[in-house]
Structure formats: structure tokens, C-alpha cells
Design an enzyme around this catalytic site. Structure first.
Site, PDB file in Angstrom:
ATOM      1  N   SER A 112     -18.966 -28.322 -32.160  1.00  0.00           N
ATOM      2  CA  SER A 112     -19.858 -27.164 -32.002  1.00  0.00           C
ATOM      3  C   SER A 112     -19.895 -26.207 -33.180  1.00  0.00           C
ATOM      4  O   SER A 112     -20.646 -25.224 -33.140  1.00  0.00           O
ATOM      5  CB  SER A 112     -19.493 -26.387 -30.731  1.00  0.00           C
ATOM      6  N   LYS A 115     -23.261 -25.198 -34.631  1.00  0.00           N
ATOM      7  CA  LYS A 115     -24.048 -24.023 -34.221  1.00  0.00           C
ATOM      8  C   LYS A 115     -24.073 -22.937 -35.302  1.00  0.00           C
ATOM      9  O   LYS A 115     -24.988 -22.110 -35.332  1.00  0.00           O
ATOM     10  CB  LYS A 115     -23.503 -23.470 -32.909  1.00  0.00           C
ATOM     11  N   SER A 279     -20.776 -20.867 -26.752  1.00  0.00           N
ATOM     12  CA  SER A 279     -20.982 -22.217 -27.289  1.00  0.00           C
ATOM     13  C   SER A 279     -21.963 -22.989 -26.412  1.00  0.00           C
ATOM     14  O   SER A 279     -21.710 -24.131 -26.005  1.00  0.00           O
ATOM     15  CB  SER A 279     -19.656 -22.980 -27.407  1.00  0.00           C
TER      16      SER A 279
END
Length: 436
Positions: A112, A115, A279
Site C-alpha cells: 500500500s 498510495k 489505507s
């Protein structure tokens, strides 16, 4: 805290400057009352030893004791076997100098931390104040309305109430009003090859439709709960229930149809804050598809990933051989270097266009995905970072202010490791920067 500190510094400087100004004026007035006399001019002898000037490029001396000590400390923490295959990069944000690396150019599974790249591309393209307007238009038959997906995947109950009330105002004689949904803005290919259908019930992702309630969550109060398998249909049903609808489903909105109602999303900065702190994969994928549309690319996972990398490259950030099969990091096929992540964070710390990105990062032991981490660590409250977790992958990328006042950006990715042990080791590695 930083704003408060700077306010006191600025206030002190202004007070001293004001006092100095009064003293200078008084001295000049006194001097005007008496004759001016001049003595012999002063002379300065040439120095016997040459003085080496400070570097003009803003780079610190490579032998700076603090930096040497910090690098040695990072090397020690990086040797922790719990980190498996560790890659990383650390930059002194004040100077822009990369002070520590470990295979920083290697393309690895980032989870993640992707991102960070998605958020940066969105800020560079849309700006922090951008909003999305979702409209409902008159349907092709009497007593029908079409909710047109525009990219907002976080409609709430109050917004649906507002839409229903406005629809009633414009269709006063129609009861019930059947509600359909138009999802043609994004590709019909709404589920990436690297995702798993089991992850819908697990709460990680949902089929990507350009309009949803609460990012597809079945229970809006449970941010980690299961998602819907048909999020757009859920919206048409929920809005239809407010209007007594007997029919709902997919359709294509008539061209130039009358707008019955519309609502506006939160600004991009707020949406990024939620995406980064929680997230949230759905929020990231929605942004990616909107970025793809701005570039004329397919509004699917692959087009979104390509758009993010293209935008960063065009803004002077080298993406090298990075590969994004999505924009959330959920795909195990994504490949990113820590050098790229660190470069984006450094650009945010040193510039203004990406500065809002730093405000979206979770705070160690305080917010979001870092709320239960960094206990009893030096980085507690000082590290701000995006987490990343997949099977065999743990990552952390963000910024920290050291106890001697330096600001560092960093990106660490551990592949081939157990999640919880690697996570604890990463917290130690990031905390080493706080003690720098």
C-alpha cells in the site's frame, strides 16, 4: 506544533528588529546634533590561511559526524534478520541529499505504499480543493431517474436524503420514482487480474463502479468490514427506497437529460486523508480511474496505474522501471523502488505543490494504520508514514524530524518476511531516524 514553534521564533525576531530600529533612529537623531569627524580609515590585513567556503549547493559535508553516526545506526537496524530482503532510501529533506540507501533502485512489491504515488499524482493533476459532483437526471420513461456515476465512491446517507428531496421537488406528480444507475464513465472491466474475489468479503476491495456509498462498505460504521459485490446497484436501491421505487438496476442516461438533483463530494485533500490514514483501496482505485480519464487512458486498473506513473514522470520524478497494475498496491504484481517513493516524499517536503501529501500520512502511535504501532519507540509521535502490508511484504514510507532538528524522508520495503516481526523491525528502523 511546528507552526507554533515558528510563530514564537518570528515574534522574537520582530521584537528584536523593532527594538533595533528604535535604537538606530535615536542614534541618528543624536548624531545630527553634533559635527561629524572622521579618523584614519581602518585597514584589514590579508588572512595568512585560506578559508574553505561552505558548499554553495546546499549539500552537507559527507564527513558530517551526525550523518556518519546516523548511517551507522541505520546499518545496524537494517541488519535485523526479521526484515528479510530489505530495500530502502533515506534523504535529508533540507538539502535534498540521499544519505542512506540499500538497493534503492530495485523494483520490489510495494503493497500500500503505492498510495503515496497515487496521492501525489492526484494532487499534481487536480489540486487539493477539487471536488466531484454526482447528478441524478430524468430517465427515459415517466417516473424514472438515473443516478450518473461521476467518480464519487463515498456518498453518505445524508447526501442520498438530499438527492431524494430534490428529485421529489422536480417530479412532484410522480410516485413512485424508479431509480437506475449509469456506470459507463469507467470501464466495464471493474476488477483487476491481481485481485481476489475473496477480498470483497474480507473488506479489502469491491468491483470498481464510479458511484458507491461509503466506498462499498456493507456497514459504514465498520471501516474494515466486508464490502458489497454490487456497490452501484446498492446506491440505486438505497436512493430508490427513499422514493418508493419498485425497479432499480443499470442503464445509460439519456443524452442532455434534465438534471433533477446533484451533490458534491468532500475536497480532494479530505478524501486523500481518509485514503491514506485508513489505507482504503477503493478510494485509491477510484482516484486512479479519474486520473486515467484525464490522460485518455482506459478507466480500469491498468490504465490508472499507467496514468500515475506518467504524471509523476512528467513532473520530473524518475519512475524508472516501476510497474503499477493498480493504484492501491493490492495487486501482488506491482513493482516500485524505494528510491521512487523517497523522491516523491522529498518533493513534498521541499516544495509546495505536493506539501498537502504530508498532512495525509498517519502519525506513529496516534492515527490511522499507525495508531497501534511505535509504542515505546523514539519515533512515537514524530514519524508520519504510509504503511504497506501484503503476504510476505511489509513497508513504511514517510517523514520524521530528528531530535537535532533535521527532517528526513524515507522509504523501507521488506519482501520475503513475516508481517508482524518485519513490522516491528521497520518501526525500529524509522525510529533510528528520530534519534539522528
Amino acid at each position: 506544533m511546528a507552526r507554533t514553534d515558528w510563530w514564537w521564533v518570528i515574534s522574537a525576531v520582530l521584537v528584536m528588529a523593532t527594538a533595533g530600529g528604535v535604537t538606530t533612529v535615536a542614534a541618528l537623531r543624536a548624531e545630527a546634533d553634533r559635527a561629524l569627524t572622521h579618523g584614519a580609515p581602518l585597514t584589514v590585513s590579508r588572512p595568512t590561511e585560506a578559508i574553505t567556503p561552505a558548499p554553495t549547493d546546499g549539500q552537507p559535508d559527507g564527513d558530517d559526524p551526525d550523518t556518519v553516526e546516523l548511517v551507522a545506526r541505520l546499518d545496524g537496524f537494517a541488519a535485523d534478520p526479521r526484515l528479510g530482503h530489505l530495500v530502502g532510501s533515506v534523504t535529508d529533506a533540507t538539502t535534498g541529499e540521499v544519505i542512506w540507501t540499500r538497493d534503492a533502485g530495485a523494483e520490489v512489491r510495494p503493497a500500500s505504499t503505492v498510495k503515496v504515488l497515487t496521492a501525489a499524482a492526484a494532487l499534481l493533476t487536480f489540486g487539493p480543493e477539487q471536488t466531484i459532483t454526482t447528478s441524478v437526471v430524468e430517465g427515459p420513461e415517466p417516473g424514472t431517474a438515473v443516478l450518473v456515476g461521476a467518480g464519487d465512491v463515498d456518498l453518505g446517507a445524508e447526501q442520498l436524503d438530499e438527492l431524494a428531496a430534490d428529485i421529489r421537488t422536480h417530479l412532484p406528480g410522480e410516485d413512485p420514482v424508479d431509480v437506475f444507475v449509469d456506470t459507463t464513465r469507467w470501464s466495464a472491466d471493474n476488477f483487476a487480474p491481481g485481485w481476489y474475489r475473496d477480498d470483497i468479503a474480507a473488506g479489502y476491495i469491491t468491483p470498481m463502479d464510479p458511484v458507491m456509498m461509503n466506498r462499498g462498505l456493507v456497514d459504514a460504521a465498520n471501516a474494515h468490514g466486508p464490502r458489497s459485490a454490487e456497490p452501484a446497484i446498492d446506491v440505486s436501491r438505497a436512493l430508490g427506497e427513499r422514493l418508493g421505487a419498485r425497479r432499480f438496476g443499470y442503464t445509460t442516461a439519456p443524452t442532455d437529460s434534465r438534471i433533477l438533483a446533484s451533490v458534491t463530494s468532500a475536497p480532494l485533500a479530505d478524501r486523500l486523508g481518509l485514503m491514506m490514514r485508513m489505507s482504503d483501496n477503493v478510494a485509491a482505485e477510484a482516484l486512479g480511474r479519474e486520473l486515467a480519464l484525464t490522460r485518455g487512458l482506459p478507466a480500469d486498473a491498468a490504465g490508472a496505474g499507467r496514468a500515475v506513473l506518467d504524471i509523476l514522470q512528467e513532473h520530473g520524478i524518475t519512475v524508472s522501471a516501476a510497474r503499477l497494475d493498480d493504484t492501491s498496491g493490492l495487486s501482488g504484481e506491482d513493482r516500485v523502488s524505494t528510491g521512487l517513493l523517497d523522491a516523491v516524499l522529498t518533493a513534498a517536503a521541499r516544495g509546495t505543490e505536493l506539501r498537502p501529501l504530508l498532512d495525509t500520512l498517519p502519525v506513529a502511535a496516534a492515527t490511522g494504520t499507525l495508531s497501534n504501532r511505535f509504542d515505546n519507540r523514539a519515533g512515537r509521535g514524530w514519524v508520519r508514514a504510509k504503511t504497506g502490508t501484503l503476504t510476505d511484504t511489509s513497508a513504511l514510507a514517510g517523514t520524521v524530524t530528528s531530535d537535532n532538528g533535521r527532517v528526513y524522508t524515507f522509504a523501507f520495503i521488506s519482501n520475503g518476511s513475516e508481517i508482524l516481526p518485519a513490522r516491528d523491525a521497520l518501526d525500529g528502523l524509522a525510529s533510528a531516524l528520530r534519534a539522528g
